[in-house]
Structures are given as structure tokens and as C-alpha cells.
Design an enzyme around this catalytic site. Sequence first.
Site, PDB file in Angstrom:
ATOM      1  CD  GLN A  22      -3.031  -0.713   2.309  1.00 46.02           C
ATOM      2  OE1 GLN A  22      -3.047  -1.439   3.293  1.00 46.02           O
ATOM      3  NE2 GLN A  22      -3.833   0.321   2.182  1.00 46.02           N
ATOM      4  CG  HIS A  23       0.260   3.430   2.361  1.00 44.41           C
ATOM      5  ND1 HIS A  23      -1.066   3.789   2.429  1.00 44.41           N
ATOM      6  CD2 HIS A  23       0.480   2.578   3.390  1.00 44.41           C
ATOM      7  CE1 HIS A  23      -1.619   3.184   3.478  1.00 44.41           C
ATOM      8  NE2 HIS A  23      -0.708   2.445   4.060  1.00 44.41           N
ATOM      9  CG  ASP A  49       0.146  -5.187   1.464  1.00 45.79           C
ATOM     10  OD1 ASP A  49      -0.623  -4.293   1.881  1.00 45.79           O
ATOM     11  OD2 ASP A  49       1.365  -5.184   1.710  1.00 45.79           O
TER      12      ASP A  49
END
Length: 503
Positions: free
Chosen positions: A79-80, A241
Site C-alpha cells: 500500500q501507499h 496487500d
Amino acid sequence: MSLVVGLDVGTQSVKLVAYDAATRRVVSTHGHPLELIAGDDGSREQKAQWWIDAIRACFAKLDANSRSRVTAIGVSGQQHGFVPLDAAGNVLAPAKLWCDTSTQAECDEIMDAAGGAARCVALAGNPILAGYTASKLPWTRKHRPEVYARLATILLPHDYVNFWLTGERWMEYGDASGTGWLDVRTRQWSPELLAATDADRKLIDCLPPLVEADASFPIAPAIADELGLPRSVRISAGGGDNMMAAIGTGNVEPGVLSMSLGTSGTLFAYADHPVVDDAAGWAAFCSSTGGWLPLICTMNCTIATESVAKAFGFGTRDGDAMMVGTSPGAGGLVMLPFLNGERTPDLPHARGSLHGMDLNNLTRGNIYRAAMEGATYALRNGYDALLAAGLRFDAIRLTGGGSHSAAWRQMVADVFELPVEVPLQAEGAAFGAALQALWAHERAHGRDADLAAMAREHVLIAPGLSVRPDGKNVAAYQASYRQFLRHLDGAKSFYASHPAGTA
């Protein structure tokens, strides 16, 4: 005879799982390691091309017959992360990752411009935390102005892999909620937070369309040919994820709590409504199934047990044996395992501490147990917040390296007073991506597939690893947990007045 494939693009490696839904069998699992660019300023980056090269390597390990049977692919991604593209679809710079802490100043700048952390929660459900995508934009504007000037599209890691596979640019709500810009209540971009990130640029024009969780797209013919796949393969929306791990552990309907005992610890649960905490005690994310995914992350889990084992000269594989002769409560020892700072609770400058030492209890077995208990209590503290929000759970689905410890499985059952189950498929995120691909493929062909029913059918529990709470241990852990909370209150007070941990 068809197969679905799940890809998990992580920080350390890319993993591929090929799943035969008809026989409920994973027929092949492959992985390929990834490098990491680490800077002294806390920056953590990867080249997006590394992910693609690793995916190629994974498919090359999958035999030709299996590749010819693939009907759908789902992508899970860390992520991110921030992948900047120009108008032609070229990557402009290395991707800044979720674990990149070089943008803390930019987090503060965005939140100040938006009216403070509480105002950010009111606008979108989450504050802007280090690691979230939002802060990477002003950092890029300052440090890579030529990249920022040419920026045309903002993609997350799994979005970029989807773009490579299909030629299409999109985001889905689960991963998008980890940018910091998505209002998780309305599933719309927050104009205020986008403006707080850059008041002089219309950032929404750089964000791709948002799609539903069951969306899918055809693979690009050239990519299908390159990978040896049928041109009929469809690529599902995919997700972050954590969102894919929720699917892979069957956490797609109320009542199940997923817990991962990895370097960091995570708790996440399915909700059919937005679950936002005004005090930002958890991440208020959307799921990649059409619902929501409140998530709690602690920064210190197996890192605590591994550190103790290393200090005493043994391996964590021997940890259970080292605890033989110890009992719940570790003889009165209590560890705050904040070796890496802490996110939940928000104590970024905290350090670990060991309390209650005397001449009798200071043994390596008790200290190792105290580390395991401390990591478990930290997760229980987050769990209490979810209970206070009205969520209720029937069981815990346990994953991660810590789940291999019989002692830790029993400890989790006793501390949380819930039965613990371990899914048979260890690669939860990749397996979840495969199940999402199966679901989306069914929907694309007009079949009214229900993801919750599919998860109940395909997420199998490992035989012999399930445990239930042991009544004689529960009371001992309750007393020790109360001690942990008292020491935690002391740490909160200390690090509020001594943020650097100095007297």
C-alpha cells in the site's frame, strides 16, 4: 481445468500463486526477490521496473501447460507507494514506498493546511501519516521538481502493475483509501485534502478513475503473448496487500478478525459500514470487496521476539522450547516492545522497556515470553478499541511468521478469549488476489458470484493448528494485561513530555 493467478507485489519479493478452483488446490507457488533503495533520511524506494522484471521471472517459472490454463489474474500490492507517470505512461522516478519516513514534514504541512489532524479525519476518515501517498507529492515537488512538472498520473504499486498488464489506468477503493485523499465514508476524493496537498495544482486530474471491487479488464495482447498466457485472460481490480490478505483469510463478512504476526503486527476486520475513529486509533480503510476494512498496525511484533532471541544467542525456532517452564505473566515481567517506535498507540519516538524484574524472574525464558506477551498485548489494546466501536468477532484467522509458533497461537487465543484458526494457504495476499480474480471473472461472464460464499468454500483451515482459549490461562493473562496497560500509560506520559526519550 482453468487456473486463476494471484500476484503479490511486496517490499521484499513478488510472489505468484496459481490456483485450481475446481479442485481447491494451489498448483504452483513462485517468488522472486526485490531490492530496496534505502537512504539515511528515512527514504525507502524501488524502481517500478523491478516489479515487472520479478513478475516476468515468476511466470517464467510457471510451466507452459499451467500458463495456457490461466483465465484471470489479480494483483495485490504494497500500500501507499507513489508511482509517477508522464502523459505517455513512462515512469518518472523511483517509487517512494509505504515504509518511507522521509516525508514527515510534508505530512504536517498538509494537515496544517487542512486545519489539523482532527479536521483530516472529519474530511476523509484518516489523518495524513508518514508513509501515506499524499505526503509524497509535496516531497516530490520540493526534491524532484522536474518530475513533478511532468507528472500526469498518480498510481499506486498495484495500479502500475495493472497498467502494465492492461494498458489501462484505474484505482479501486481499498488501495485508494490508503492515499489519505479518499473520503472513506462517501468513497469520493476529498477536494479539501487535495488542495491542502497542493493549492496551485488540480491534483484530481492526475488521479485515475475509481472502479468497483468486482471490475475486470482484458489483458493487453502483447503482454499475454510475452508471458505465454491466453489473450482471453482478464485482470481484476486488485487491491492493497492488506485488502487482499483479508480475502485470502476469509475476512469478507462480519465476525472474523484477521491477525498477522509479522515484523509488524496487524489486525483487520470486515465491516459493512464505515468505521471511523475520531481519535484516529485505527486506519479507516475501505476493503477491496465493496465494504470497509478498519485496520490496526503495531510496529513491533516478531521484531521483539527476534531481538530477544538474538540477544540470548538462540533462534526464534527454538523460542517455544525456551519458554518451557514459564507461565502466563512471565513471572511478573512486562515488556513494552517499542523497539521501533510505535504507530498504535501513536508513540513514534518511544523505546522498548522491561518492567518488574527481580532476582527470580530474570531468565531468558521469561524475557522471551515477556516479548511475545508484550507484542500480543499491544494488539489486544487495538482490539479493545474495535470492540468499543461496536464490532464483534467469533474467531481469529492468524497468519504471519508468528503463527508457526504453537505457544503464540495458544497465547493469542487466551489473551483475546477467541478461538484461533490458521488458514491453509500461507500466502494470504497472493491467494486473496487469486480469489478476487475468480470472483471478478465469474461476474464478467454474467454469473451472480457471491464473494463471501466463495471465501467460505475456498479458504481452508490448516488441520491440527486450531486452538481454543484455555480457561486456566485467561485469568493470568488478564492480570498481566492490566499491568501492561498501566506501564503503557506511563510511557504515553513520558514520551509526551520527553519526545526524544531523553530525561
